[in-house]
Design a protein around this motif. Sequence first.
Motif, PDB file in Angstrom:
ATOM      1  N   PHE A  61     -34.376 -49.432  16.899  1.00 14.38           N
ATOM      2  CA  PHE A  61     -33.977 -50.055  18.226  1.00 14.38           C
ATOM      3  C   PHE A  61     -33.454 -49.193  19.151  1.00 14.38           C
ATOM      4  N   PHE A  62     -33.298 -47.820  18.741  1.00 16.70           N
ATOM      5  CA  PHE A  62     -32.681 -46.978  19.597  1.00 16.70           C
ATOM      6  C   PHE A  62     -33.579 -45.439  19.607  1.00 16.70           C
ATOM      7  N   ASP A  63     -33.369 -44.973  20.754  1.00 10.93           N
ATOM      8  CA  ASP A  63     -33.966 -43.757  21.121  1.00 10.93           C
ATOM      9  C   ASP A  63     -33.217 -42.625  20.339  1.00 10.93           C
ATOM     10  N   ALA A  64     -31.907 -42.674  20.214  1.00 11.78           N
ATOM     11  CA  ALA A  64     -31.162 -41.843  19.635  1.00 11.78           C
ATOM     12  C   ALA A  64     -29.831 -42.328  19.083  1.00 11.78           C
ATOM     13  N   ILE A  65     -29.122 -41.843  18.020  1.00 14.40           N
ATOM     14  CA  ILE A  65     -27.991 -42.288  17.219  1.00 14.40           C
ATOM     15  C   ILE A  65     -26.956 -41.034  17.194  1.00 14.40           C
ATOM     16  N   VAL A  66     -25.897 -41.439  17.670  1.00 11.59           N
ATOM     17  CA  VAL A  66     -24.828 -40.110  17.836  1.00 11.59           C
ATOM     18  C   VAL A  66     -23.645 -40.659  17.117  1.00 11.59           C
ATOM     19  N   ILE A  67     -23.216 -40.000  15.954  1.00 12.51           N
ATOM     20  CA  ILE A  67     -21.930 -40.135  15.236  1.00 12.51           C
ATOM     21  C   ILE A  67     -20.768 -39.263  15.583  1.00 12.51           C
ATOM     22  N   GLY A  68     -19.892 -39.710  16.127  1.00  8.33           N
ATOM     23  CA  GLY A  68     -18.808 -39.026  16.676  1.00  8.33           C
ATOM     24  C   GLY A  68     -18.223 -37.976  15.591  1.00  8.33           C
ATOM     25  N   GLY A  69     -18.219 -38.387  14.498  1.00 12.63           N
ATOM     26  CA  GLY A  69     -17.774 -37.352  13.509  1.00 12.63           C
ATOM     27  C   GLY A  69     -18.461 -36.175  13.252  1.00 12.63           C
ATOM     28  N   GLU A  70     -19.646 -36.209  13.708  1.00  8.73           N
ATOM     29  CA  GLU A  70     -20.625 -34.877  13.694  1.00  8.73           C
ATOM     30  C   GLU A  70     -20.307 -33.902  14.640  1.00  8.73           C
ATOM     31  N   HIS A  71     -19.482 -34.044  15.610  1.00  4.46           N
ATOM     32  CA  HIS A  71     -19.448 -33.418  16.921  1.00  4.46           C
ATOM     33  C   HIS A  71     -17.710 -32.893  17.043  1.00  4.46           C
TER      34      HIS A  71
END
Length: 222
Positions: free
Chosen positions: A131-141
Motif C-alpha cells: 500500500f506504500f511507495d516507501a517505508i521508512v523506519i526511524g531506527g535506521e537513520h
Amino acid sequence: MNKVLRPWTTSELLKTTLALDDITISSICDKFKQKLLHESFDPSAGRSIDEVRVHHWEESIQETVGSCSSQTLAAQCYYMWKNSRLEVLRLSPEIRTLLKQLRSTYKLLLLTNGETQTQREKVEAVRCEEFFDAIVIGGEHAEQKPYLSIFTLCFNMLGVEAQDCVMVGDSLDTDIQGGFNARVRATVWITSSGGGVPEGSVKPDYTIPTVLDLPDILEQLK
C-alpha cells in the motif's frame, strides 16, 4: 473433529512454571512493561533487541520473586509475549480499501519511529508493504520524528516538496510536531479517544477520530 489448541499466554506460563498467584504474575508483567517504556536500545552495544528484552523479563521475575529459575524461562516469556503481539496486528478490510483508493491518487509513505528489527517485524506482520511507495523506519537513520532530517529524507525519496505533503499520525509529539517542523501543507491528528489537544502542545490543522475520515480532509485541501 479437530481440536484447535489455544496458545499459552505469558501469564499461564509463569503460573504453571513458578506456581505464582495472579497478583504476583501481574506485578512481573507490569515491571516488564515499565522497562519497555524506559528502554534505551543501543545497537552498538553488541546485543540484539530480542536479547535486551529477554533480559527485561529476567530482571522482572528476579525483582518480584527474588530469583529467576533460568534464562530459558525469561526467553519463553519474551517470545510468547512478542508473538502474541504480532499475531493481532492486522489491517481491517476498510483500511485496506482506503489505502488502495488513496494510492491510486497520491504517493504514500509510511514513516515510523522505533528500533529497526521490531518495526520491520510489525510491517511484515501487518502485510502493508503493497500500500506504500516507501517505508521508512526511524531506527535506521541518525534522527527520527519529529526531526526535520528524516522528513527531508522522505520528501526526497518520493520526489516531492514539503508544501505538497500531508502528515497524518496519532502522536502530537512526533507526527504532528514533525510535520510542523517540516512545514508540510497540513497535519492531520488521529485521536481515537476523542480528546482535545492538551495545553502547550502543537496544534494540528485537522483532527479526526479515525483514519477512515481522511478522504474528507483531502477533499478540502484540493
